[in-house]
Design a protein around this motif. Structure first.
Motif, PDB file in Angstrom:
ATOM      1  N   GLN A  45       0.800  -1.309   0.076  1.00 19.18           N
ATOM      2  CA  GLN A  45       0.136   0.015  -0.095  1.00 19.18           C
ATOM      3  C   GLN A  45       0.935   1.208  -0.015  1.00 19.18           C
ATOM      4  O   GLN A  45       0.521   1.988  -0.890  1.00 19.18           O
ATOM      5  CB  GLN A  45      -0.982   0.076   1.144  1.00 19.18           C
ATOM      6  N   LEU A  48       2.582   1.881  -3.337  1.00 22.07           N
ATOM      7  CA  LEU A  48       1.676   2.159  -4.466  1.00 22.07           C
ATOM      8  C   LEU A  48       1.211   3.640  -4.139  1.00 22.07           C
ATOM      9  O   LEU A  48       1.158   4.376  -5.057  1.00 22.07           O
ATOM     10  CB  LEU A  48       0.299   1.557  -4.321  1.00 22.07           C
ATOM     11  N   GLY A  52       2.003   6.745  -6.817  1.00 25.72           N
ATOM     12  CA  GLY A  52       1.047   7.697  -7.274  1.00 25.72           C
ATOM     13  C   GLY A  52       1.656   9.096  -7.208  1.00 25.72           C
ATOM     14  O   GLY A  52       1.370   9.592  -8.042  1.00 25.72           O
ATOM     15  N   GLU A  56       1.992  11.546 -10.328  1.00 29.49           N
ATOM     16  CA  GLU A  56       1.529  13.054 -10.171  1.00 29.49           C
ATOM     17  C   GLU A  56       2.643  13.998 -10.678  1.00 29.49           C
ATOM     18  O   GLU A  56       2.333  14.936 -11.107  1.00 29.49           O
ATOM     19  CB  GLU A  56       1.107  13.306  -8.536  1.00 29.49           C
ATOM     20  N   GLY A 102     -18.014   5.857 -10.720  1.00 32.38           N
ATOM     21  CA  GLY A 102     -17.054   6.844 -11.324  1.00 32.38           C
ATOM     22  C   GLY A 102     -15.642   6.360 -11.099  1.00 32.38           C
ATOM     23  O   GLY A 102     -14.664   6.900 -11.530  1.00 32.38           O
ATOM     24  N   ILE A 104     -12.907   2.869 -10.664  1.00 30.16           N
ATOM     25  CA  ILE A 104     -12.834   1.590 -10.962  1.00 30.16           C
ATOM     26  C   ILE A 104     -11.753   0.958 -10.136  1.00 30.16           C
ATOM     27  O   ILE A 104     -11.283  -0.046 -10.537  1.00 30.16           O
ATOM     28  CB  ILE A 104     -12.252   1.600 -12.613  1.00 30.16           C
ATOM     29  N   HIS A 105     -11.106   1.718  -9.294  1.00 26.23           N
ATOM     30  CA  HIS A 105      -9.997   1.063  -8.325  1.00 26.23           C
ATOM     31  C   HIS A 105     -10.702   0.067  -7.404  1.00 26.23           C
ATOM     32  O   HIS A 105     -11.632   0.361  -7.008  1.00 26.23           O
ATOM     33  CB  HIS A 105      -9.269   2.168  -7.676  1.00 26.23           C
ATOM     34  N   ASP A 106     -10.132  -1.071  -7.531  1.00 30.68           N
ATOM     35  CA  ASP A 106     -10.488  -2.044  -6.779  1.00 30.68           C
ATOM     36  C   ASP A 106      -9.484  -3.151  -5.845  1.00 30.68           C
ATOM     37  O   ASP A 106     -10.224  -3.937  -5.186  1.00 30.68           O
ATOM     38  CB  ASP A 106     -11.425  -3.162  -7.499  1.00 30.68           C
ATOM     39  N   SER A 150     -15.662   2.190  -1.092  1.00 34.70           N
ATOM     40  CA  SER A 150     -14.207   2.449  -1.516  1.00 34.70           C
ATOM     41  C   SER A 150     -14.347   3.606  -2.470  1.00 34.70           C
ATOM     42  O   SER A 150     -15.094   3.480  -2.989  1.00 34.70           O
ATOM     43  CB  SER A 150     -13.550   1.156  -2.171  1.00 34.70           C
ATOM     44  N   MET A 153     -10.337   8.314  -5.748  1.00 32.74           N
ATOM     45  CA  MET A 153     -10.141   9.694  -6.503  1.00 32.74           C
ATOM     46  C   MET A 153     -11.016  10.717  -5.657  1.00 32.74           C
ATOM     47  O   MET A 153     -12.201  10.667  -5.328  1.00 32.74           O
ATOM     48  CB  MET A 153     -10.581   9.518  -7.705  1.00 32.74           C
ATOM     49  N   THR A 154     -10.481  11.898  -5.574  1.00 31.62           N
ATOM     50  CA  THR A 154     -11.129  13.174  -4.890  1.00 31.62           C
ATOM     51  C   THR A 154     -12.333  13.318  -5.924  1.00 31.62           C
ATOM     52  O   THR A 154     -13.453  13.733  -5.379  1.00 31.62           O
ATOM     53  CB  THR A 154     -10.175  14.438  -5.206  1.00 31.62           C
ATOM     54  N   PHE A 180     -18.531   2.251   6.634  1.00 34.61           N
ATOM     55  CA  PHE A 180     -17.455   2.769   6.741  1.00 34.61           C
ATOM     56  C   PHE A 180     -16.994   3.099   5.199  1.00 34.61           C
ATOM     57  O   PHE A 180     -17.189   2.453   4.450  1.00 34.61           O
ATOM     58  CB  PHE A 180     -16.468   1.894   7.391  1.00 34.61           C
ATOM     59  N   SER A 182     -13.364   4.217   2.656  1.00 39.64           N
ATOM     60  CA  SER A 182     -11.905   3.822   2.829  1.00 39.64           C
ATOM     61  C   SER A 182     -11.158   4.086   1.256  1.00 39.64           C
ATOM     62  O   SER A 182     -12.010   4.265   0.418  1.00 39.64           O
ATOM     63  CB  SER A 182     -11.550   2.253   3.104  1.00 39.64           C
ATOM     64  N   THR A 206      -9.465  -2.490   9.099  1.00 41.13           N
ATOM     65  CA  THR A 206     -10.890  -3.154   8.812  1.00 41.13           C
ATOM     66  C   THR A 206     -11.434  -4.136   9.666  1.00 41.13           C
ATOM     67  O   THR A 206     -12.669  -4.149  10.052  1.00 41.13           O
ATOM     68  CB  THR A 206     -10.963  -3.169   7.255  1.00 41.13           C
TER      69      THR A 206
END
Ligand code: B12
Length: 230
Positions: A45, A48, A52, A56, A102, A104-106, A150, A153-154, A180, A182, A206
């Motif tokens: 995590q 990653l 990211g 950016e 909106g 698709i991160h999974d 989950s 993205m902003t 909750f 995340s 979690t």
């Protein structure tokens, strides 16, 4: 406290430099050396997040994110069979999860889902890009104790807020599942704005949260009801 395995830092370097063969080799070695799967996931995590940042700053392009996603999937496949299979009762509780509209991160959601299943929860995963109304329909059918949303993205915060608010207004407060949220980019302010009950940052948190909620809220309710009946 046991010493941190130096292989974890090596794994992080390899992930951040997108060296998939090396990542898988080191992950297998760490698992064979008895390093906890959750520790490996934490390293993934954090790495990653670094990827990211490189995206950016323009050092990596979208292809870098795609490769990172692919590496992560392969690491998860290696790690999952090593998760501690608890001698859990058939179901500790029901948890409905999904990635908001909106988005698709999974990877994080899948990891959390797999971990909860391993710990004995009955998990229903709605997948990605899930509209608020679908969360509601499924919550009515599945009657979860907890709903985990989950959002990475902003731009997904609007959908997140809508989903939480729709669930909150559609159930009487006593029967509303605990919600909750995340994912990267979610901050305390988003939690407050949405009215979600908790914000979790990793899979270990979690599992801890689900155990706490089920124990504090639902088991207490069951005990209260049964003592009222006697
Ligand atoms: C891999 C990745 C991708 C992959 C996703 C592959 C996949 N199958 O998920 C691909 C290449 C598809 C992708 C696409 C895009 N991405 Co992307 N991506 C990432 C990256 C590098 C890692 C995300 C990740 O998997 N992290 C690892 C997991 C394990 O961590 P996690 O999700 O936070 O989950 C942990 C906890 O939060 C928790 N958890 C998470 N979810 C849940 C759910 C439940 C129910 C529970 C219980 C727990 C839980 O448990 C997990 C484990 O501890 C992030 C960078 C970052 N900072 O996260 C960018 C990032 C999220 N992406 C970003 C962007 C911009 C995009 C694109 C828009 C790029 C583009 N131009 O097309 C698209 C979005 C398309 C869309 N509509 O969704 C931005 C978002 C920026 C912002 N401010 O909104 C980020 C932050 C990168 C950046 N710094 O710019 N991406």
């Amino acid at each position: 406290m046991p010493e941190r395995n130096a292989g974890l830092d090596r794994l992080s370097e390899l992930i951040v430099s997108l060296k998939d063969d090396g990542c898988l080799r080191v992950t297998k070695k760490l698992l064979n050396q008895g390093v906890a799967p959750t520790e490996i996931m934490e390293v993934c995590q954090k790495s990653l997040i670094d990827i990211g940042k490189k995206y950016e700053s323009g050092e990596y392009f979208i292809s870098g994110l795609i490769m990172a996603g692919d590496i992560m999937k392969q690491i998860i496949d290696l790690v999952l069979p090593w998760l501690d299979k608890r001698a859990a009762p058939p179901s500790r509780g029901r948890v409905l999860i999904g990635t908001v509209a909106g988005d698709i991160h999974d990877l994080g959601k899948n990891m959390a889902g797999a971990m909860l299943t391993t710990y004995g929860y009955d998990v229903k995963d709605l997948g990605v890009d899930v509209p608020p109304e679908v969360f509601l329909e499924e919550a009515k059918i599945f009657a979860p104790h907890l709903v985990g949303l989950s959002s990475l993205m902003t731009s997904g915060h609007g959908a997140l807020v809508q989903t939480v608010q729709l669930l909150k207004k559609s159930f009487p407060p006593k029967n509303c599942p605990v919600i909750f949220i995340s994912g990267a980019m979610i901050i305390e302010g988003v939690k407050k704005r949405s009215g979600a009950d908790y914000l979790v940052n990793n899979v270990a948190e979690t599992v801890f949260l689900c155990e706490k909620v089920i124990k504090d809220k639902f088991i207490k309710d069951i005990n209260k009801k049964s003592s009222n009946n006697t």
